[in-house]
Design an enzyme around this catalytic site. Structure first.
Site, PDB file in Angstrom:
ATOM      1  N   LYS A 169      45.466 -10.686 -48.806  1.00 55.96           N
ATOM      2  CA  LYS A 169      45.762 -11.170 -47.452  1.00 55.96           C
ATOM      3  C   LYS A 169      45.739 -12.693 -47.489  1.00 55.96           C
ATOM      4  O   LYS A 169      44.701 -13.307 -47.705  1.00 55.96           O
ATOM      5  CB  LYS A 169      44.756 -10.620 -46.450  1.00 55.96           C
ATOM      6  CG  LYS A 169      45.047 -11.027 -45.005  1.00 55.96           C
ATOM      7  CD  LYS A 169      43.960 -10.509 -44.086  1.00 55.96           C
ATOM      8  CE  LYS A 169      44.033  -9.017 -43.882  1.00 55.96           C
ATOM      9  NZ  LYS A 169      45.158  -8.627 -43.035  1.00 55.96           N
ATOM     10  N   GLY A 224      51.483 -10.180 -40.259  1.00 58.47           N
ATOM     11  CA  GLY A 224      50.764  -9.960 -39.008  1.00 58.47           C
ATOM     12  C   GLY A 224      50.577 -11.252 -38.249  1.00 58.47           C
ATOM     13  O   GLY A 224      51.234 -12.265 -38.518  1.00 58.47           O
ATOM     14  N   GLY A 225      49.650 -11.235 -37.287  1.00 54.04           N
ATOM     15  CA  GLY A 225      49.445 -12.383 -36.430  1.00 54.04           C
ATOM     16  C   GLY A 225      48.715 -13.529 -37.105  1.00 54.04           C
ATOM     17  O   GLY A 225      48.834 -14.677 -36.690  1.00 54.04           O
ATOM     18  N   MET A 226      47.945 -13.237 -38.179  1.00 54.67           N
ATOM     19  CA  MET A 226      47.175 -14.283 -38.833  1.00 54.67           C
ATOM     20  C   MET A 226      47.591 -14.511 -40.275  1.00 54.67           C
ATOM     21  O   MET A 226      47.314 -15.576 -40.824  1.00 54.67           O
ATOM     22  CB  MET A 226      45.681 -13.926 -38.824  1.00 54.67           C
ATOM     23  CG  MET A 226      45.046 -13.854 -37.469  1.00 54.67           C
ATOM     24  SD  MET A 226      43.252 -13.711 -37.637  1.00 54.67           S
ATOM     25  CE  MET A 226      43.114 -12.227 -38.618  1.00 54.67           C
ATOM     26  N   ALA A 248      53.327  -6.623 -45.681  1.00 55.54           N
ATOM     27  CA  ALA A 248      53.436  -6.715 -44.219  1.00 55.54           C
ATOM     28  C   ALA A 248      53.110  -8.130 -43.785  1.00 55.54           C
ATOM     29  O   ALA A 248      52.502  -8.910 -44.522  1.00 55.54           O
ATOM     30  CB  ALA A 248      52.486  -5.724 -43.534  1.00 55.54           C
ATOM     31  N   VAL A 302      50.338  -9.903 -45.996  1.00 51.96           N
ATOM     32  CA  VAL A 302      49.622  -9.034 -46.919  1.00 51.96           C
ATOM     33  C   VAL A 302      50.546  -8.704 -48.085  1.00 51.96           C
ATOM     34  O   VAL A 302      51.701  -8.314 -47.888  1.00 51.96           O
ATOM     35  CB  VAL A 302      49.152  -7.733 -46.233  1.00 51.96           C
ATOM     36  CG1 VAL A 302      48.389  -6.852 -47.216  1.00 51.96           C
ATOM     37  CG2 VAL A 302      48.261  -8.071 -45.045  1.00 51.96           C
ATOM     38  N   ASP A 308      38.746  -5.784 -32.994  1.00 55.91           N
ATOM     39  CA  ASP A 308      40.193  -5.541 -32.925  1.00 55.91           C
ATOM     40  C   ASP A 308      40.497  -4.118 -33.378  1.00 55.91           C
ATOM     41  O   ASP A 308      41.331  -3.894 -34.255  1.00 55.91           O
ATOM     42  CB  ASP A 308      40.949  -6.558 -33.786  1.00 55.91           C
ATOM     43  CG  ASP A 308      42.449  -6.602 -33.441  1.00 55.91           C
ATOM     44  OD1 ASP A 308      42.822  -6.088 -32.367  1.00 55.91           O
ATOM     45  OD2 ASP A 308      43.230  -7.147 -34.232  1.00 55.91           O
TER      46      ASP A 308
END
Length: 714
Positions: free
Chosen positions: A47, A27-29, A25, A32, A141
């Site tokens: 990550k 994501g915003g940062m 995946a 993965v 979060d």
């Protein structure tokens, strides 16, 4: 059809240890990946931070620190952090690999969930948050995308501490956290604590029960301001029929004022479990009707999940996802039931051998088989002539057959007469014992030590008064001192179990007495660099506050001149310490020395705290005499003390040839002289009627450039 672009990290070895197998995946940062730890031969989730974050030294320091804090947290409902590293090209975090799906995937698939399932999921999430809060960690979060539903039925919450790493390593005031679940104080004040996680969990519970988020808008800022200025509505306003206790729970978690919410995950967990045990089966199994569009209203898509969804095929081929609630708290999990969630959205419950709820014989009903709704009936032959034959279901038929079989084997008379009186005495004694036992049990569980009582709310009361209230309720208790940010020292914080949970009188209760807020001494960071000061403050459980800059003649640039509060001052957890950083010596004004002699100019520059440098090449100047400064660099402004000012020395004016103009026309002579850089003055003799040059001063030869030539004209 375009071929997918292969990720550059796939099939590479990270840090000589982790072999990257596939992208899971983005994501915003970070991205993965599924990777294999070659040293321990196990699958892990890798990550990898995006390059712009990996290039930020401040972020990497915070990232490394938060990873260490998260790694110390070990709990069945929290994704474990196994390792972290920073190489020349990337920064990464190694986490427990959780094959399964996210809560977002389940909500997108099913829409509104039943309270039974929603509370079971929340129980695991809040228990994980409670463990983190107990360890001093705040998630920041909490959202469905960070709740992982493993294939083996376990429920885990991921990404502890990473939002904090982003928010505290940059000084831009950026809001970190998904806006749909953002606590109001994060928008208005920017600070987060355990109650911010509780708010996000309350929004998530609202969405699970209703299938929609409470606030939506055309832009994230509209949603954020809705959290600040509006109260979260009761879920029953959208889904009439939901239990009132669920409305109260959501409103309690999502109060705009953090002081009105549960103080942390541990406080919320106690109330959550109390509500689960107090709701009826009908209230727990109620499910909000699907929305008119037929689809769940949850917005967003899974981000940064550790794995994709895993499906189990039923005998008919329908895909289901299984969530095992046996791992939850034994008092609230409902036994060892496993809820099977069909993709059609209709929940069924698979019950263990212990039996189905509502039965009185271990789940077998009146026979050894489950009821069959479409069983055929039969005629028992008992026709009384008053109507149609009475017909029995197959279930009743089997029960009747067993009853007849037992009656056929029952003796009709005793072969031994025995002693009736002795039997009567034994029966009387047995009945007396049973009655005494029943009476004792009734007293024990009704008014004695086994009676259920509600734990009184003793928060913010004196210890003596709290002990009196517990004693009046028939409870025995012990005391334990705890730090508390709200309740004053010496007063009762609450109890464990928390009020108003019902307990047996013989169960011990712990009275929690406040020691006041936990205080931490401020370290001395004067003369330290800003980077070192930040590390010292973090080690002391404090944070770096406002940073100002000042000139200093004694403290090197970049080092701290002063701090507020002063060293050894006691502050609360994560309190801010403001510092003043040196910009080095103050700059000095450049003196104007143009026109001064060389020696005088050098003295003036050095007296101002600067260095004077004389340019090797001198230049002619029509206005500055030889030996004087004709130019300086820089000419003015501010310079750091010790900087250099370059001086250019004049050679005086340049000597230019002057022709003989006697007998020539005055106009042409004047024009020629001006073109050579001279100033021309004309003196007319006898009115200058002829316009001819009779004499000139100076005469033919050379003269300084810019000097005056006098023409006498007749």
């Amino acid at each position: 059809m375009h071929e997918p672009v292969k990720d550059s990290l796939v099939e590479t070895l990270v840090d000589d240890r982790y072999f990257v197998r596939s992208l899971v995946a983005r994501g915003g940062m970070s991205s993965v990946y599924l990777a294999t730890d070659r040293r321990l031969d196990r699958d892990v989730a890798l990550k990898v931070l995006y390059p712009h974050l990996a290039a930020d030294r401040g972020f990497l320091r915070r990232f490394e620190s938060e990873a260490k804090s998260a790694a110390r947290l070990s709990h069945p409902h929290v994704v474990g952090v196994l390792d972290q590293g920073i190489t020349d090209s990337l920064a990464y975090l190694v986490m427990e690999y959780v094959p399964g799906r996210t809560l977002r995937g389940l909500m997108d698939e099913r829409g509104p969930l039943s309270p039974r399932l929603a509370l079971a999921l929340m129980d695991a999430v809040v228990e994980g948050l409670a463990a983190a809060h107990d360890a001093g960690l705040v998630h920041r979060d909490v959202k469905p995308e960070n709740v992982l539903l493993a294939d083996n039925g376990r429920i885990k919450i991921a990404d502890f501490g990473l939002a904090r790493a982003v928010s505290t390593s940059t000084n831009t005031g950026t809001l970190v956290g998904t806006v749909a679940y953002l606590a109001p104080e994060l928008v208005t004040a920017g600070g987060a604590d355990e109650r911010s996680d509780v708010y996000s969990a309350g929004i998530m519970l609202y969405e699970m029960l209703t299938g929609r988020q409470p606030f939506t808008g055309d832009s994230p800022i509209q949603v954020a301001f809705a959290h600040v200025h509006s109260s979260v509505p009761a879920p029953s306003a959208l889904c009439p029929g939901l239990a009132e206790d669920l409305d109260d729970l959501v409103r309690w978690c999502t109060a705009k004022d953090p002081e009105e919410r549960p103080v942390n995950g541990r406080a919320l967990l106690g109330e959550l479990r109390h509500i689960r045990t107090s709701l009826s089966d009908g209230e727990l199994d109620f499910r909000c009707a699907p929305h008119p569009d037929g689809s769940p209203a949850s917005s967003g898509s899974p981000t940064e999940a550790l794995s994709g969804a895993t499906e189990v095929l039923t005998g008919a081929g329908a895909a289901t996802s299984v969530i095992d609630t046996s791992a939850l708290h034994p008092d609230v999990a409902g036994g060892n039931s496993t809820e099977v969630i069909h993709r059609s959205g209709n929940p069924t419950t698979v019950f263990p051998a212990g039996g189905r709820p509502g039965s009185h014989d271990g789940g077998r009903g009146t026979d050894d088989y489950p009821a069959e709704e479409n069983d055929e009936t039969y005629d028992d032959g008992d026709d009384d002539g008053q109507g149609p034959h009475r017909r029995l279901s197959k279930r009743d038929e089997r029960a009747l057959a067993r009853h007849n079989d037992r009656e056929a084997h029952r003796p009709q008379m005793s072969l031994r007469s025995g002693k009736p009186r002795r039997r009567g005495i034994l029966v009387a004694v047995l009945l007396a014992v049973l009655l005494a036992g029943a009476a004792f049990a009734g007293w024990f569980f009704g008014a004695g030590p086994g009676a259920l009582v509600s734990v009184p709310d003793v928060s913010n009361t004196a210890v003596e008064e709290a002990g009196t209230q517990l004693g009046d309720a028939g409870l025995t208790y012990t005391t334990d001192e705890v730090f508390d940010e709200v309740v004053a020292a010496g007063l009762a914080v609450g109890t464990d179990p928390a009020a108003p949970r019902e307990v047996r009188r013989f169960q011990p209760v712990t009275l929690l007495v406040s020691k006041g807020p936990e205080l931490f001494p401020v370290p001395n960071v004067v003369q330290r660099t800003l980077e070192a000061a930040g590390a010292d403050l973090q080690e002391a459980d404090l944070t770096l506050g406002a940073v100002t800059e000042e000139y200093s003649e004694s403290v090197a640039a970049g080092s701290i001149i002063s701090q507020q509060p002063l060293p050894d001052t006691l502050l609360r957890l994560d309190a801010q310490v403001n510092v003043t950083v040196s910009r080095g010596p103050a700059p000095v004004e450049v003196p104007a020395v143009t026109g001064l002699g060389e020696e005088a100019a050098v003295e003036a520059v050095e007296a101002a705290g600067l260095k004077a440098a004389v340019a090797p090449d001198k230049v002619n100047s029509a206005s500055v005499p030889a030996g004087a400064v004709v130019a300086q660099t820089p000419a003015s402004g501010l310079l750091e003390r010790g900087s250099t000012v370059t001086l250019t020395i004049s050679l005086g004016p340049r000597m230019v040839e002057v022709p003989n103009y006697v007998g020539q026309r005055a106009e042409s002579a004047r024009a020629d002289l001006e073109s050579r850089g001279f100033t021309v003055e004309v003196e007319n003799l006898l009115g200058g009627l002829l316009g001819l040059v009779r004499d000139q001063d100076p005469g033919a030869g050379t003269a300084p450039e810019g000097s005056t030539v006098i023409l006498k004209v007749v």
